[in-house]
Structures are given as C-alpha cells and as structure tokens.
Design a protein around this motif. Structure first.
Motif, PDB file in Angstrom:
ATOM      1  N   ALA A   1      -7.099  14.630  -0.420  1.00 58.37           N
ATOM      2  CA  ALA A   1      -7.047  13.769   0.769  1.00 58.37           C
ATOM      3  C   ALA A   1      -8.384  13.060   0.987  1.00 58.37           C
ATOM      4  CB  ALA A   1      -6.687  14.609   1.991  1.00 58.37           C
ATOM      5  N   LEU A  37       1.231   4.446  -2.907  1.00 52.12           N
ATOM      6  CA  LEU A  37       1.119   5.857  -2.554  1.00 52.12           C
ATOM      7  C   LEU A  37       2.343   6.652  -2.983  1.00 52.12           C
ATOM      8  CD1 LEU A  37      -0.437   8.108  -1.026  1.00 52.12           C
ATOM      9  CD2 LEU A  37       0.799   7.405   1.036  1.00 52.12           C
ATOM     10  N   LYS A  52      -9.166   4.442   0.139  1.00 48.06           N
ATOM     11  CA  LYS A  52      -8.617   3.552   1.159  1.00 48.06           C
ATOM     12  C   LYS A  52      -9.727   2.752   1.844  1.00 48.06           C
ATOM     13  CE  LYS A  52      -5.773   3.616   5.347  1.00 48.06           C
ATOM     14  NZ  LYS A  52      -5.054   4.478   6.316  1.00 48.06           N
ATOM     15  N   ASN A 111       0.823  -1.214   0.000  1.00 48.94           N
ATOM     16  CA  ASN A 111       0.000   0.000   0.000  1.00 48.94           C
ATOM     17  C   ASN A 111       0.852   1.257   0.000  1.00 48.94           C
ATOM     18  OD1 ASN A 111       0.972  -0.504   2.548  1.00 48.94           O
ATOM     19  ND2 ASN A 111      -0.816   0.304   3.615  1.00 48.94           N
ATOM     20  N   VAL A 132      -1.929  15.680   1.639  1.00 53.03           N
ATOM     21  CA  VAL A 132      -2.306  14.274   1.411  1.00 53.03           C
ATOM     22  C   VAL A 132      -1.462  13.348   2.285  1.00 53.03           C
ATOM     23  CG1 VAL A 132      -2.313  12.419  -0.292  1.00 53.03           C
ATOM     24  CG2 VAL A 132      -3.162  14.679  -0.912  1.00 53.03           C
ATOM     25  N   ALA A 173      -8.507  10.246  -1.440  1.00 47.58           N
ATOM     26  CA  ALA A 173      -7.617   9.168  -1.012  1.00 47.58           C
ATOM     27  C   ALA A 173      -8.228   8.373   0.137  1.00 47.58           C
ATOM     28  CB  ALA A 173      -6.268   9.751  -0.599  1.00 47.58           C
ATOM     29  N   ASP A 174      -8.908   9.059   1.063  1.00 47.30           N
ATOM     30  CA  ASP A 174      -9.557   8.365   2.184  1.00 47.30           C
ATOM     31  C   ASP A 174     -10.683   7.456   1.696  1.00 47.30           C
ATOM     32  OD1 ASP A 174      -7.859   9.468   3.991  1.00 47.30           O
ATOM     33  OD2 ASP A 174      -9.245  10.978   4.764  1.00 47.30           O
ATOM     34  N   SER A 199      -2.651  13.435   5.851  1.00 44.71           N
ATOM     35  CA  SER A 199      -3.925  12.741   6.014  1.00 44.71           C
ATOM     36  C   SER A 199      -3.762  11.230   5.916  1.00 44.71           C
ATOM     37  CB  SER A 199      -4.919  13.234   4.954  1.00 44.71           C
ATOM     38  OG  SER A 199      -6.112  12.490   4.993  1.00 44.71           O
ATOM     39  N   ARG A 200      -3.022  10.754   4.910  1.00 45.21           N
ATOM     40  CA  ARG A 200      -2.887   9.311   4.705  1.00 45.21           C
ATOM     41  C   ARG A 200      -2.095   8.634   5.819  1.00 45.21           C
ATOM     42  NH1 ARG A 200      -3.986   6.604  -0.063  1.00 45.21           N
ATOM     43  NH2 ARG A 200      -3.315   4.828   1.195  1.00 45.21           N
TER      44      ARG A 200
END
Length: 266
Positions: free
Chosen positions: A243, A116, A250, A112, A186, A246-247, A189-190
């Motif tokens: 972000a 990214l 995920k 993962n 980002v 991306a959330d 946040s990730r």
C-alpha cells in the motif's frame, strides 16, 4: 432536439441493457467452457480417481499401517472423485474466469481504476493458489501427524471420503482467503477507506483478529491455527508495504499530471 412522441420512453436505455446482458452471457459461456475444457483434460489425465488419490495422500501417509479411507455411501466412490475433479478444474480455469469478469466490468472503469484492477486480479489469483499450495504441502501433513499422535491405540482410523472432501474444501477456502490479506489492505488504502497510518496502528488488533479467525475456521489443534494465523500476520505487513508503494506511485503520477498541466497552461 425534441423526442418523437411515438417513441417509447425507455427505448434508448433498453438497447444498452440488452447489449450488456448479451455480453454477460458470452463472458459466462467462455468461463464455463474454460472450466469444461479443464475438467475434460483432468478427467483424461490423471483421472478422477488419480486426483482423489493425490488429494488424499497427505492423510493416507499419516494413517496407521493398513488403515484406509472408507465410503459410507453407495455412490461416494463415484461422486467424490468427480467433485474433486470439478474443484480442480475450477481452480485451473480461475485465471480465465477472473479475466472474463474483469473484461466485463473494464469498460465502465476509469483509466486509473483499470490500472489497479488487472494487477489486483493477477495478484489475488496467485495469492489464492499460494494459500492452497501452502495448505496442501505443509499444513495437511503437520495437522494429520499431530492428530494421529493423540489417537488412542484402541481406535482404528478409517476416515470417510466425503467427510475428508468437505474438510479439504473448507481448509483450501480458509487458507486461500487468508492469503488475500495484502489485496484487501491495498484496496482499503487505495480507495481511501483506511489510510496507511491507520493500518499500521491497527497491527495489534489484526494479530488478535487473525488468531480468532484461525481458531474458528481451522480444526481445534494448535498446528493448523498457528499455520493460518502467522501467515496472515506476515501478509498484513506485506499489504502495508504494498500500500505504501502504491501511494508513492499515485503521488508521483499526480505530480506528473500537475507539472504537465502547468506546462501546457504556461
């Protein structure tokens, strides 16, 4: 299985360490070769003097009629264009340099994390180039025109080429780094350091911070400060939007993994 007492204790760890050093050396050589190839290509066309003329064009266009840049050092007419060529070669080879960095650290990353890192490297490179281009094509012309409007008639403008080179590098770095705001947002946040909800709450603080940074790193004129602070605020919102996407991606991936594990368990 017992270890041979005659075998050195660190022998098992020395080999992987040496292997990593060899790989690091190879990656650095490839990065330097990429920069060298770009330097040779730029030296052949348009040449160091042509590159400097291109770099100085926004300033020369806004100087009074008959005014030119000057060199206060004997070797400046030779060294400054060479430095400009080296800077341009590094920027041109930046994708290769960043790829070599990614290829070196990729084996130690989880799947993962690999997914990214590569998009972040590509996006950060593009954003840096966008910041430099925005500075060159928009900010320089506005700033130099604004400054010349306030110059007294009794003063003949003749900027030094080394001082102009330092100014250009500082501005390119400032705008290139400022355009990396979405990437930083980002990553925060990730990695779970700052949730998206907090990033939204901190909008007001970031606006103040953007104007403070612009006041510190840019010349003391309103044009360049606004030209840096306003894009930073806009890019902060872009980072929050990225972000959030991306959330969502995920969460969908985690739900798909849960469904797959439950299906295999049943």
């Amino acid at each position: 299985m017992s270890q041979d007492p005659n075998t050195p204790e660190m022998e098992g760890t020395e080999q992987p360490f040496v292997t990593h050093l060899i790989e690091l050396r190879d990656r650095l050589i490839r990065a330097v070769l990429a920069i060298g190839v770009c330097f040779i290509a730029l030296a052949l066309y348009p040449g160091p003097s042509g590159l400097y003329d291109l770099m100085a064009q926004p300033l020369v266009q806004n100087l009074p009629k008959g005014a030119t840049l000057i060199a206060t050092s004997v070797i400046s007419p030779f060294m400054v264009p060479i430095k400009i060529t080296m800077l341009a070669a590094f920027m041109l080879a930046l994708p290769v340099v960043l790829y070599q960095i990614w290829a070196f650290v990729a084996p130690g990353l989880y799947a993962n994390e690999k997914q990214l890192v590569l998009p972040l490297i590509v996006s950060s490179t593009l954003l840096f180039f966008m910041g430099v281009a925005f500075c060159y094509f928009f900010v320089f012309g506005k700033v130099f025109h604004f400054i010349q409007q306030f110059a007294p008639k009794s003063i003949t403008a003749a900027p030094d080429i080394e001082a102009y080179l330092g100014f250009v590098i500082n501005m390119f770095l400032a705008f290139g780094a400022a355009f990396e705001v979405p990437v930083v947002v980002v990553i925060l946040s990730r990695m779970g350091i700052v949730p998206v909800a907090k990033l939204k709450e901190w909008r007001g603080y970031f606006v103040v911070l953007a104007f403070v940074i612009a006041a510190v790193v840019t010349p003391p004129d309103v044009v360049s400060q606004l030209a840096l602070a306003i894009p930073m605020c806009i890019l902060y919102e872009v980072g929050i939007w990225a972000a959030q996407l991306a959330d969502r991606s995920k969460k969908k991936h985690e739900e798909a993994q849960k469904d797959a594990s439950s299906a295999s368990g049943s």
